[in-house]
Design a protein around this motif. Sequence first.
Motif, PDB file in Angstrom:
ATOM      1  N   HIS A  81       0.745  -1.170   0.006  1.00 25.96           N
ATOM      2  CA  HIS A  81       0.048  -0.169  -0.053  1.00 25.96           C
ATOM      3  C   HIS A  81       0.974   1.529   0.129  1.00 25.96           C
ATOM      4  O   HIS A  81       0.632   2.271  -0.798  1.00 25.96           O
ATOM      5  N   ALA A  82       1.832   1.273   0.881  1.00 30.36           N
ATOM      6  CA  ALA A  82       2.612   2.529   1.139  1.00 30.36           C
ATOM      7  C   ALA A  82       3.347   3.135  -0.261  1.00 30.36           C
ATOM      8  O   ALA A  82       3.031   4.219  -0.349  1.00 30.36           O
ATOM      9  N   ASP A  83       3.980   2.024  -0.920  1.00 30.60           N
ATOM     10  CA  ASP A  83       4.498   2.629  -2.138  1.00 30.60           C
ATOM     11  C   ASP A  83       3.614   2.873  -3.466  1.00 30.60           C
ATOM     12  O   ASP A  83       3.565   3.913  -3.931  1.00 30.60           O
ATOM     13  N   GLN A  84       2.520   2.126  -3.244  1.00 26.56           N
ATOM     14  CA  GLN A  84       1.471   2.563  -4.237  1.00 26.56           C
ATOM     15  C   GLN A  84       0.661   3.920  -4.007  1.00 26.56           C
ATOM     16  O   GLN A  84       0.605   4.767  -4.843  1.00 26.56           O
ATOM     17  N   VAL A  85       0.376   4.292  -2.708  1.00 28.18           N
ATOM     18  CA  VAL A  85      -0.102   5.493  -2.404  1.00 28.18           C
ATOM     19  C   VAL A  85       0.915   6.775  -2.684  1.00 28.18           C
ATOM     20  O   VAL A  85       0.468   7.472  -3.035  1.00 28.18           O
ATOM     21  N   LEU A  86       1.999   6.277  -2.404  1.00 27.91           N
ATOM     22  CA  LEU A  86       3.135   7.439  -2.571  1.00 27.91           C
ATOM     23  C   LEU A  86       3.378   7.574  -4.059  1.00 27.91           C
ATOM     24  O   LEU A  86       3.471   8.912  -4.394  1.00 27.91           O
ATOM     25  N   ALA A  87       3.126   6.752  -4.944  1.00 30.77           N
ATOM     26  CA  ALA A  87       3.173   6.856  -6.207  1.00 30.77           C
ATOM     27  C   ALA A  87       1.972   7.677  -6.694  1.00 30.77           C
ATOM     28  O   ALA A  87       2.040   8.618  -7.695  1.00 30.77           O
ATOM     29  N   CYS A  88       0.833   7.509  -6.055  1.00 26.60           N
ATOM     30  CA  CYS A  88      -0.565   8.188  -6.565  1.00 26.60           C
ATOM     31  C   CYS A  88      -0.311   9.895  -6.183  1.00 26.60           C
ATOM     32  O   CYS A  88      -0.431  10.777  -6.724  1.00 26.60           O
ATOM     33  N   ILE A  89       0.412  10.096  -4.923  1.00 28.66           N
ATOM     34  CA  ILE A  89       0.752  11.283  -4.331  1.00 28.66           C
ATOM     35  C   ILE A  89       1.583  12.074  -5.492  1.00 28.66           C
ATOM     36  O   ILE A  89       1.495  13.197  -5.751  1.00 28.66           O
ATOM     37  N   GLU A  90       2.863  11.302  -5.881  1.00 23.75           N
ATOM     38  CA  GLU A  90       3.646  11.944  -6.694  1.00 23.75           C
ATOM     39  C   GLU A  90       2.969  12.170  -8.104  1.00 23.75           C
ATOM     40  O   GLU A  90       3.156  13.370  -8.609  1.00 23.75           O
ATOM     41  N   ALA A  91       1.860  11.467  -8.538  1.00 27.15           N
ATOM     42  CA  ALA A  91       1.296  11.895  -9.636  1.00 27.15           C
ATOM     43  C   ALA A  91       0.133  12.648  -9.413  1.00 27.15           C
ATOM     44  O   ALA A  91      -0.517  13.133 -10.555  1.00 27.15           O
ATOM     45  N   GLY A  92      -0.067  13.038  -8.245  1.00 25.94           N
ATOM     46  CA  GLY A  92      -1.189  14.102  -7.981  1.00 25.94           C
ATOM     47  C   GLY A  92      -2.522  13.522  -8.155  1.00 25.94           C
ATOM     48  O   GLY A  92      -3.433  14.349  -8.386  1.00 25.94           O
ATOM     49  N   LYS A  93      -2.674  12.177  -8.051  1.00 25.48           N
ATOM     50  CA  LYS A  93      -3.940  11.636  -8.148  1.00 25.48           C
ATOM     51  C   LYS A  93      -4.732  11.065  -6.839  1.00 25.48           C
ATOM     52  O   LYS A  93      -3.775  10.501  -5.760  1.00 25.48           O
ATOM     53  N   PRO A  94      -5.821  11.411  -6.415  1.00 27.96           N
ATOM     54  CA  PRO A  94      -6.519  11.148  -5.148  1.00 27.96           C
ATOM     55  C   PRO A  94      -6.429   9.364  -5.157  1.00 27.96           C
ATOM     56  O   PRO A  94      -6.681   9.006  -6.392  1.00 27.96           O
ATOM     57  N   VAL A  95      -6.373   9.137  -3.837  1.00 27.44           N
ATOM     58  CA  VAL A  95      -6.459   7.551  -3.695  1.00 27.44           C
ATOM     59  C   VAL A  95      -7.186   7.161  -2.466  1.00 27.44           C
ATOM     60  O   VAL A  95      -7.033   8.019  -1.343  1.00 27.44           O
ATOM     61  N   MET A  96      -7.956   6.206  -2.699  1.00 29.93           N
ATOM     62  CA  MET A  96      -8.633   5.378  -1.494  1.00 29.93           C
ATOM     63  C   MET A  96      -7.781   4.189  -1.351  1.00 29.93           C
ATOM     64  O   MET A  96      -7.980   3.306  -2.172  1.00 29.93           O
TER      65      MET A  96
END
Length: 338
Positions: A81-96
């Motif tokens: 989860h952490a790596d995938q969420v970090l990648a979403c933040i880096e891409a500027g995409k909201p994540v649930m």
Amino acid sequence: MEKPVTLGIGVIGTGNIGTYHVDRIASRLSGAAVTAVFDVATERAREVAESVGAATRDQDLDVIHDPGVDAVVVASPGHLHADQVLACIEAGKPVMCEKPLATTTSDALKVVEAEVAAGRQLVQVGFMRRYDQGYRQVKEALDSGSIGEALVIHAVHRNPSVPESFREFMAITDSVVHEIDTSRWLLGEEIVAVTVRSGKRSPHALAKDPQLVHFETESGVLVDVESFVNCQYGYDVRCELVGSEGYAVLENPMLSASVTSGGRRTTVPADWRERFDSAYGAELQAWIDGVTTGRYDGASAWDGYAATAVADAGVRALEEGRTVAVDLVDKPSFYAGR
Ligand code: NAP
């Protein structure tokens, strides 16, 4: 007339809960459509994607960077989860992100730090009980002042059974983590210490089960949780919040009852899906609406971090047989009121 916005949702992980979320977005929620999915189990991903007219992608980052994906649901195993969420933040995409936000406190803190650096809320964590009507009523009773000051919470969390791969620490990281979040959310304060006790083991259990987990909060509220993951008879979640002037209680809902000569038979929810189905729906719809408005009311990255830190302390308490203090960093002002 203005056309309703349809968000493109990417889903990473199409196992139990990923598929459950995909089906719900496609058939029961508004404002969003699943556009891309990825799972290492490629055949399952293909079937799920086909069932809702989405595309499959070759890896998680391809979903996150897909131009047709406005926001991402992470439903992979917790350690990813952490790596995938970090990648979403880096891409500027909201994540649930399904719970847990991370499997280590340090990884969860990295997510908090990345979101603060991004300067806008992008992360919601899947603690769906916050959207359950019964829990909301307990919270309303406390917030209204009608039951006075919170003093004690008694909670029960029973699952019928767990797979052989289940390890005893998972009762805390996978199961009691929900009580960690509901206790923090109901009380509006942090948990500062955890103790875990186990005694006589169920004959159905391969590891210590049941376990009694105790929390103490900042103001001294005591929380006891009976965690029993091999109870056999059904899914049973209860919570009683004892206040200085009364109490508020969440019973396990009776889904139906039948009365025949000499008796009344009631049913117990079979599993988490049956018990919390409407909470999952409300959670996901609120998140979709939040992606559009930028206002979220679910569990934040801070809540995910705090829950992981308490769970970590709980695992140490279980292993070492002592009370373990929870060590949190100072809460960034970014999370004030979130
Ligand atoms: P699951 O059925 O095992 O599904 C996870 C899926 O992710 C599996 O298909 C798995 O494939 C796949 N996967 C493995 N590595 C991946 C990767 N690198 N990228 C993408 N997908 C990958 O597990 P689950 O029960 O759905 O649970 C998933 C998460 O949701 C867990 O964190 C769990 O705690 C959480 N959850 C939350 C709730 C709740 O109440 N909020 C309820 C259920 C689950 P393989 O099987 O081939 O490894």
